[in-house]
Design an enzyme around this catalytic site. Structure first.
Site, short mmCIF file in Angstrom:
data_model
loop_
_atom_site.label_atom_id
_atom_site.label_comp_id
_atom_site.label_asym_id
_atom_site.label_seq_id
_atom_site.Cartn_x
_atom_site.Cartn_y
_atom_site.Cartn_z
N TYR A 150 -6.24 5.96 5.39
CA TYR A 150 -6.42 4.76 4.19
C TYR A 150 -5.80 3.73 4.42
O TYR A 150 -6.12 2.43 4.38
CB TYR A 150 -6.00 5.72 2.86
CG TYR A 150 -5.64 4.56 1.75
CD1 TYR A 150 -6.83 3.84 1.23
CD2 TYR A 150 -4.64 4.15 1.35
CE1 TYR A 150 -6.84 2.78 0.25
CE2 TYR A 150 -4.31 3.06 0.41
CZ TYR A 150 -5.61 2.43 0.14
OH TYR A 150 -5.15 1.39 -1.21
N ASP A 156 -9.33 5.82 -0.70
CA ASP A 156 -8.26 6.58 -1.51
C ASP A 156 -9.00 7.21 -2.59
O ASP A 156 -10.08 7.32 -2.78
CB ASP A 156 -7.25 5.42 -1.87
CG ASP A 156 -7.77 4.44 -3.10
OD1 ASP A 156 -9.05 4.64 -3.29
OD2 ASP A 156 -7.04 3.62 -3.66
N GLU A 185 0.69 -1.24 -0.06
CA GLU A 185 -0.06 0.20 0.09
C GLU A 185 0.96 1.03 0.15
O GLU A 185 0.49 2.29 -0.52
CB GLU A 185 -0.96 -0.20 1.30
CG GLU A 185 -2.06 -1.00 1.07
CD GLU A 185 -3.04 -0.75 -0.17
OE1 GLU A 185 -3.13 0.32 -0.43
OE2 GLU A 185 -3.89 -1.80 -0.37
#
Length: 346
Positions: free
Chosen positions: A123, A141, A40
């Site tokens: 997020y 996101d 991520e």
């Protein structure tokens, strides 16, 4: 507006679509929170196809949170070379050190514990908590904001924190028990179907029956983003200085843009060859042979560099602040930012 839209209708169609269409990605092979975390962070502002080799190399070198916590800075930055935003990997290491010191090397298993770590925002915390630990929290996101804006025809500025909080709050109310899969489904839908540039592939979208922007033909004006401040332009002259000892590099300051990384020596302004020769002499070196002149440009988020570069052979190796490195050092040890890629190739 998002508050007047029943988002629950998204859940089942999106999960079904995801199971049939999800990409086979290396960080999806298990639910290891470390794998999810690294992927991520790498995926922020970087395409999936570009991230895969970086991810695989990083995991080979640093397979555990403990390995990340203990890694020296130069090899750590070298592993990140080319991804940009180097503070991200520095913050990852700080978080890894906290995890080792306070959690026995194991990622905290709640959203609140994860989001408290260095460099992990709402997020990323939502992604880790939902995918690895099945916590019913959203991961919102840019892809998800785009979908929610279009489905609800909400014209609020998605770059404002207030808009993100509103949309996150609405999504939180309909999170299913398969929260991790649902979050990934929305991300995948935004990446593959509800596209940011150009027309979305509405015919392939599971949200089409209840998407207001599709029905009203307003996808091209949604989501709304405020205009960015124009980038500042800076001119630089870059020197690729070659000697019997290799090529000259210089380490950037510990704070600021590209902090702590290695660069080809450079100065502000656009120097012609006589002025460039004088600058080389100020470094205590003697120009022997001018080999090539290059032009390059690199865009950062708030500044744009326009660079003239000189490749030349020099004599003398005791230049202040310069460090000489051979090809192996350049390739395996010193992290040189992508801004200097054209000069590195030379």
């Amino acid at each position: 507006m998002i508050e007047n839209t029943d988002l629950s209708v998204l859940v089942e169609p999106t999960l079904t679509w995801y199971e049939a269409n999800k990409r086979d990605l290396p960080w999806r092979k298990d639910k290891d929170p470390y794998h999810i975390w690294v992927s991520e962070i790498m995926l922020q502002q970087t395409r999936v196809e570009a991230v895969i080799p970086y991810y695989e190399r990083f995991m080979t070198a640093l397979p555990t949170i403990e390995a990340l916590a203990k890694c020296q800075e130069d090899p750590l930055l070298k592993l990140w070379e080319g991804l940009g935003y180097y503070n991200r990997v520095r913050n990852m290491q700080k978080a890894a050190q906290t995890i080792c010191a306070e959690y026995g090397g194991q990622m905290p298993q709640t959203y609140d514990g994860i989001v408290a770590l260095s460099g992990i925002g709402p997020y990323t915390a939502g992604a880790i908590a939902s995918i690895a630990f099945d916590e019913r929290v959203p991961a919102v996101d840019g892809n998800v904001l785009r979908i929610l804006s279009r489905v609800s025809q909400d014209d609020s500025d998605i770059l404002k924190d207030a808009t993100k909080k509103r949309m996150t709050a609405q999504l939180s109310q309909i999170m299913p028990k398969e929260a991790g899969a649902f979050n990934q489904a929305l991300m995948e839908l935004g990446a593959m179907v509800c596209l940011p540039n150009g027309a979305p592939k509405c015919a392939q979208c599971p949200a089409r029956p209840f998407c207001t922007a599709c029905r009203e033909g307003t996808w091209n004006v949604l989501p709304v983003k405020r205009k960015k401040t124009p980038r500042r332009m800076e001119e630089k002259t870059v020197f690729v200085l070659l000697s019997s000892q290799g090529v000259a590099l210089r380490q950037r300051a510990a704070k600021g843009l590209l902090a702590g990384l290695w660069e080809f020596p450079n100065v502000d302004g656009r120097l012609d060859e006589p002025a460039a020769a004088q600058q080389v002499q100020r470094w205590g070196l003697v120009p022997i042979e001018w080999l090539e002149q290059l032009e390059a440009k690199h865009i950062f988020s708030h500044v744009e560099w326009h660079m003239r570069g000189y490749v030349l052979r020099v004599r003398g190796q005791d230049a202040a602040q310069l460090r000489w490195t051979d090809r192996n050092g350049l390739e395996t040890e010193r992290a040189v930012p992508a801004a200097f890629a054209k000069f590195r190739a030379a």
